[in-house]
Design an enzyme around this catalytic site. Structure first.
Site, short mmCIF file in Angstrom:
data_model
loop_
_atom_site.label_atom_id
_atom_site.label_comp_id
_atom_site.label_asym_id
_atom_site.label_seq_id
_atom_site.Cartn_x
_atom_site.Cartn_y
_atom_site.Cartn_z
N ASP A 15 -2.28 -12.40 6.30
CA ASP A 15 -2.47 -10.97 6.59
C ASP A 15 -1.82 -10.64 7.92
O ASP A 15 -0.98 -9.75 8.05
CB ASP A 15 -3.96 -10.65 6.65
CG ASP A 15 -4.67 -10.98 5.35
OD1 ASP A 15 -5.55 -11.85 5.36
OD2 ASP A 15 -4.29 -10.41 4.31
N GLU A 23 1.80 -16.07 0.89
CA GLU A 23 2.79 -15.01 0.69
C GLU A 23 3.94 -15.09 1.68
O GLU A 23 5.10 -15.17 1.28
CB GLU A 23 2.11 -13.63 0.80
CG GLU A 23 3.07 -12.47 0.58
CD GLU A 23 2.36 -11.16 0.30
OE1 GLU A 23 1.27 -11.18 -0.34
OE2 GLU A 23 2.88 -10.11 0.69
O1 TRH Z 1 -1.85 -18.61 5.72
P1 TRH Z 1 -1.67 -18.17 4.31
O2 TRH Z 1 -2.39 -18.95 3.29
O3 TRH Z 1 -2.11 -16.64 4.19
C1 TRH Z 1 -2.75 -16.16 3.01
C2 TRH Z 1 -1.71 -15.50 2.13
O4 TRH Z 1 -0.99 -14.54 2.86
C3 TRH Z 1 -2.40 -14.81 0.96
O5 TRH Z 1 -1.46 -14.06 0.23
C4 TRH Z 1 -3.50 -13.90 1.47
O6 TRH Z 1 -4.17 -13.36 0.37
C5 TRH Z 1 -4.44 -14.69 2.33
O7 TRH Z 1 -3.72 -15.24 3.44
C6 TRH Z 1 -5.54 -13.81 2.83
O8 TRH Z 1 -0.15 -18.21 3.92
P2 TRH Z 1 1.11 -17.34 4.33
O9 TRH Z 1 1.05 -16.01 3.67
O10 TRH Z 1 2.29 -18.17 4.11
O11 TRH Z 1 0.94 -17.09 5.89
C7 TRH Z 1 1.16 -18.16 6.78
C8 TRH Z 1 1.84 -17.63 8.03
O12 TRH Z 1 1.85 -18.65 9.02
C9 TRH Z 1 3.30 -17.28 7.78
O13 TRH Z 1 3.63 -16.11 8.50
C10 TRH Z 1 4.05 -18.45 8.33
C11 TRH Z 1 3.19 -18.81 9.51
N1 TRH Z 1 3.31 -20.18 10.03
C12 TRH Z 1 3.68 -20.30 11.36
O14 TRH Z 1 3.96 -19.30 12.02
N2 TRH Z 1 3.77 -21.55 11.90
C13 TRH Z 1 3.49 -22.67 11.18
O15 TRH Z 1 3.58 -23.79 11.73
C14 TRH Z 1 3.11 -22.53 9.80
C15 TRH Z 1 2.83 -23.75 8.99
C16 TRH Z 1 3.02 -21.26 9.25
#
Ligand code: TRH
Length: 382
Positions: free
Chosen positions: A22, A276
């Site tokens: 989010d 996402e």
């Molecule tokens: O963390 P998430 O599982 O977030 C989830 C999804 O968005 C899902 O759709 C939603 O319903 C739920 O939250 C509430 O996965 P996502 O979407 O990939 O978000 C991870 C964020 O973290 C993304 O912006 C990438 C970032 N990230 C970093 O900045 N540094 C890191 O080292 C890693 C591994 C990820």
């Protein structure tokens, strides 16, 4: 986007449900609107600690602060805005505070209210994108804006310089990335691992270790890394490693700032992603990806995965397509033995890499989400 000549504010309202997505999507959108469309943006968010992990320069205690040109308001501590905004983006249908909605309803010219939906590749998104629905009690129209993979949707977030920066990420940049993290650049294939704690991690690591082909696996800090450390045993309780088991070398990484996470995706030959935003970023990286959608009780995540695979695999031939589908299925269904599926997937990585680059090119021909939001607002706000 102006009314009466002055640039009107865009408010983004985000409630962090759990995990990072989010905050991750809202922060990326805020930066795009600010930096590429020169719009004044306020991000109203209830969990600054999560946002700080993505953008370490943030002060998690401040009620209001300016960060990367964006006014970040800690909600509810920062109170609520006077509805001076031209556009209010309610992220992921999280629900605006009732007092905020009441104020909007009382203004002569309420802001354009857009509900930014979750990403899905399902067909129905095309016909739902951009539709409006009035607020149940108040004369306030709300518009539903769907990210997506077709020209009939809102498209995907992408910075204008993302693909050129990716293409300029050469061997020297890749080596520097690993060196800054305390590692030599891998001399064998590398993968990054970002997934939910319920993924079949032990089965994956066992399959990777038993494979004949060496692999470096980079695991950023988080609950999953704790599971990997446990699988590795006592020597891996702390530290960065690397730790070796058969063909597998495991490296522990810190949780990277959001902008550096792209470099991890570019530095690896393929990437395990989830949710996402990392899912989209891995597609822009142009490398083979393994996706674990966010699990939903009604099984929506399975429909989302099937819909995406239908699009992603439409021009992928056997045996690559069978290997990809088989491994994604095993990974998401929690197979206890991933060795056969892993072997087949690993054997097809070269073909899947060519397909991943073509997919990125196809995606780049589609709309960019922030730009499409701005165009949508321009048409709606007279
Ligand atoms: O963390 P998430 O599982 O977030 C989830 C999804 O968005 C899902 O759709 C939603 O319903 C739920 O939250 C509430 O996965 P996502 O979407 O990939 O978000 C991870 C964020 O973290 C993304 O912006 C990438 C970032 N990230 C970093 O900045 N540094 C890191 O080292 C890693 C591994 C990820």
């Amino acid at each position: 986007m102006t009314r009466s000549g002055t640039p009107q504010i865009w408010d983004i309202f985000c409630r962090v449900v759990d995990n990072f997505g989010d905050a991750g999507v809202c922060w990326r959108l805020a930066r795009l609107l600010r930096q590429e469309h020169d719009l004044p943006v306020r991000l109203w968010i209830d969990d600054l600690k999560t946002l700080q992990e993505l953008h370490p320069g943030l002060d998690p205690e401040a009620s209001v602060q300016s960060c990367a040109g964006i006014t970040v308001c800690r909600w509810p501590q920062a109170g609520l805005p006077e509805p001076e905004a031209a556009v209010i983006i309610e992220a992921f249908g999280c629900g605006l505070p009732e007092e905020w909605v009441a104020r909007m309803a009382q203004t002569a010219r309420p802001p354009l209210w857009i509900i930014l939906e979750y990403l899905s590749a399902e067909d129905w998104v095309d016909s739902h994108h951009g539709l409006s629905s009035p607020h149940p009690q108040l004369a306030l129209p709300r518009y539903f804006f769907f990210p997506g993979f077709t020209p009939l949707t809102g498209g995907l977030l992408r910075e204008a310089d993302l693909l050129p920066r990716r293409d300029n990420f050469d061997t020297a940049a890749r080596d520097a990335f690993w060196n800054e993290l305390g590692f030599d650049a891998p001399q064998v294939s590398a993968a990054s691992l970002f997934a939910y704690a319920d993924a079949p991690v032990a089965a994956l690591l066992s399959a990777m270790a038993a494979d004949a082909r060496p692999l470096v696996l980079a695991v950023p800090e988080g609950p999953l890394l704790a599971i990997v450390r446990s699988w590795l045993g006592a020597e891996a309780r702390t530290g960065q490693g690397p730790w070796r088991r058969g063909a597998l070398e495991v490296r522990a990484l810190p949780f990277l700032p959001q902008e550096q996470y792209d470099e991890l995706l570019w530095a690896c030959d393929f990437n395990f992603v989830r949710g996402e935003d990392s899912f989209v970023r891995a597609q822009w990286a142009g490398k083979p990806l393994v996706w674990q959608p966010y699990r939903q009780d009604d099984g929506a995540h399975q429909r989302k995965m099937a819909a995406f695979l239908a699009r992603y695999c439409s021009e992928l031939a056997s045996p690559a397509v069978d290997a990809l589908r088989g491994f994604w299925r095993g990974w998401n269904e929690g197979s206890v033995d991933l060795a056969p599926a892993w072997h087949d997937f690993r054997s097809e990585v070269a073909d899947l890499a060519g397909h991943a680059r073509e997919w990125t090119t196809r995606l780049a021909d589609g709309g960019e989400l922030a730009a499409q939001l701005v165009e949508f607002a321009r048409r709606k706000v007279k």
